[in-house]
Design an enzyme around this catalytic site. Structure first.
Site, PDB file in Angstrom:
ATOM      1  N   TYR A 195      42.736  40.388  42.726  1.00  0.00           N
ATOM      2  CA  TYR A 195      43.561  41.128  41.781  1.00  0.00           C
ATOM      3  C   TYR A 195      44.902  40.437  41.548  1.00  0.00           C
ATOM      4  O   TYR A 195      45.502  40.578  40.489  1.00  0.00           O
ATOM      5  CB  TYR A 195      43.799  42.551  42.283  1.00  0.00           C
ATOM      6  CG  TYR A 195      42.646  43.492  42.007  1.00  0.00           C
ATOM      7  CD1 TYR A 195      42.760  44.502  41.061  1.00  0.00           C
ATOM      8  CD2 TYR A 195      41.442  43.384  42.692  1.00  0.00           C
ATOM      9  CE1 TYR A 195      41.709  45.375  40.800  1.00  0.00           C
ATOM     10  CE2 TYR A 195      40.384  44.242  42.440  1.00  0.00           C
ATOM     11  CZ  TYR A 195      40.519  45.230  41.494  1.00  0.00           C
ATOM     12  OH  TYR A 195      39.473  46.083  41.243  1.00  0.00           O
ATOM     13  N   GLU A 206      42.706  59.049  44.775  1.00  0.00           N
ATOM     14  CA  GLU A 206      42.915  59.848  43.569  1.00  0.00           C
ATOM     15  C   GLU A 206      42.482  61.297  43.780  1.00  0.00           C
ATOM     16  O   GLU A 206      43.100  62.223  43.245  1.00  0.00           O
ATOM     17  CB  GLU A 206      42.165  59.234  42.395  1.00  0.00           C
ATOM     18  CG  GLU A 206      42.451  59.907  41.056  1.00  0.00           C
ATOM     19  CD  GLU A 206      41.873  59.110  39.895  1.00  0.00           C
ATOM     20  OE1 GLU A 206      42.599  58.244  39.361  1.00  0.00           O
ATOM     21  OE2 GLU A 206      40.693  59.335  39.546  1.00  0.00           O
TER      22      GLU A 206
END
Length: 340
Positions: free
Chosen positions: A113, A291
């Site tokens: 990433y 989340e």
């Protein structure tokens, strides 16, 4: 006999309709992208006139919710949902400047990433994130030496913090709450007044200014903001600390963007870290990882401000009339390449 045959015929029609509805729902949620465009016709609700008249904000003053009648501009508990056109950006900038604020922006760039997304994230943040304000970036990575050098404007700093490389990408996602909690209790918490925590696999495409600041800020998920509550992907495992019962939950929030004061985020990250540790000790993992725990926290502790999907939009959903000026855009998700 005729009556029985008639009942059988009606039963066949009934179940065919049920199966057709379930099939269409499956396509809508998981299949053909064109079905996603149909959700735009699902009404979001209307902010009551009495609530609209009272909507104010510490940074933008009186809001203009009536300027966006096609979308929901307030929550049931009276917090504003910020859409383009409902605030005066100049007033927000002036207020933030007068308060002499420093705003933190944290991002995790681990594994592939870092090379794939971090440079563009930082370069576009310099163009659009809290322009003209004092900003400190915190990049968390296992390879500090690989962080790209990005030209920073006056009053803007970049700090790099080393983190351990986790074995699975899910663990990277879930470990960030623990890492953020520690950082907020350390140097980050001492030098910033407000902090935003964001995912790295997105880039800024428009002004993301002080109109987004508040004590506790949540982001509406662009893939779920039109959905009825019973369809929202809350955690349903009764054994998980993130569980939410049927009928619970206000909106579905995106963990790619959340923010607030240092004290509020310390509470948020502590809650999520405890919930994640609880689940791990029992061999559990919530459906959407951190989340899911974030959504549980926002159900228990209502955000003071909610950002519309304009602040974090997925281009895969295509253009929509209500999304006038996207602030953040999701980058293409290349999970097979990046998560091996």
């Amino acid at each position: 006999m005729a009556l029985k045959e008639g009942l059988r015929a009606w039963k066949r029609i009934f179940w065919r309709q049920i199966l057709l509805a379930l099939g269409l729902l499956g396509l809508f949620l998981y299949g053909l992208p064109k079905f996603r465009h149909l959700e735009a016709v699902i009404p979001m609700g209307v902010c009551p006139s009495a609530t609209m008249a009272l909507l104010r904000d510490n940074f933008t003053g009186a809001l203009r919710p009536w300027a966006r009648p096609e979308v929901l501009t307030c929550t049931p508990w009276g917090a504003p949902i910020i859409w383009d056109g409902t605030f005066d950006p100049d007033v927000a900038k002036q207020e933030a400047t007068q308060q002499n604020l420093t705003i933190g922006l944290t991002v995790f760039a681990v594994g592939r990433y870092l090379e794939k997304y971090l440079e563009r994230f930082l370069e576009t943040a310099e163009q659009h994130f809290m322009a003209g304000q004092s900003v400190v970036y915190y990049v968390f990575t296992e390879r500090p030496g690989a962080v790209p050098r990005v030209a920073l404007g006056p009053g803007r700093r970049l700090r790099v913090e080393r983190v351990a490389r986790e074995r699975r990408w899910q663990d990277v996602s879930m470990a960030r709450m623990r890492t953020l909690h520690a950082a907020l209790g350390g140097q980050l918490g001492r030098e910033a007044h407000f902090v935003f925590c964001m995912d790295v696999d997105q880039h800024f495409s428009g002004t993301f200014g002080p109109e987004a600041l508040a004590e506790l800020v949540a982001q509406l998920h662009s893939w779920h903001y039109h959905w009825p509550r019973w369809l929202l992907p809350f955690e349903r495992d009764a054994h998980s600390a993130a569980v939410m019962a049927r009928g619970e939950g206000d909106f579905y929030y995106h963990a790619a963007v959340f923010g607030g004061s240092v004290a509020a985020l310390r509470d948020l990250t502590a809650h999520c870290a405890r919930g994640l540790a609880w689940d791990r000790a029992r061999g559990l993992e919530a459906r959407w990882h951190d989340e899911s725990h974030l959504n549980k926290f926002f159900w228990l502790h209502k955000p003071a401000k909610v950002l519309s999907p304009e602040f974090c939009w997925s281009p895969d959903l295509g253009p929509r009339a209500e999304i006038r000026r996207p602030r953040l855009l999701w980058a293409p998700k290349e999970y097979r390449l990046l998560r091996d």
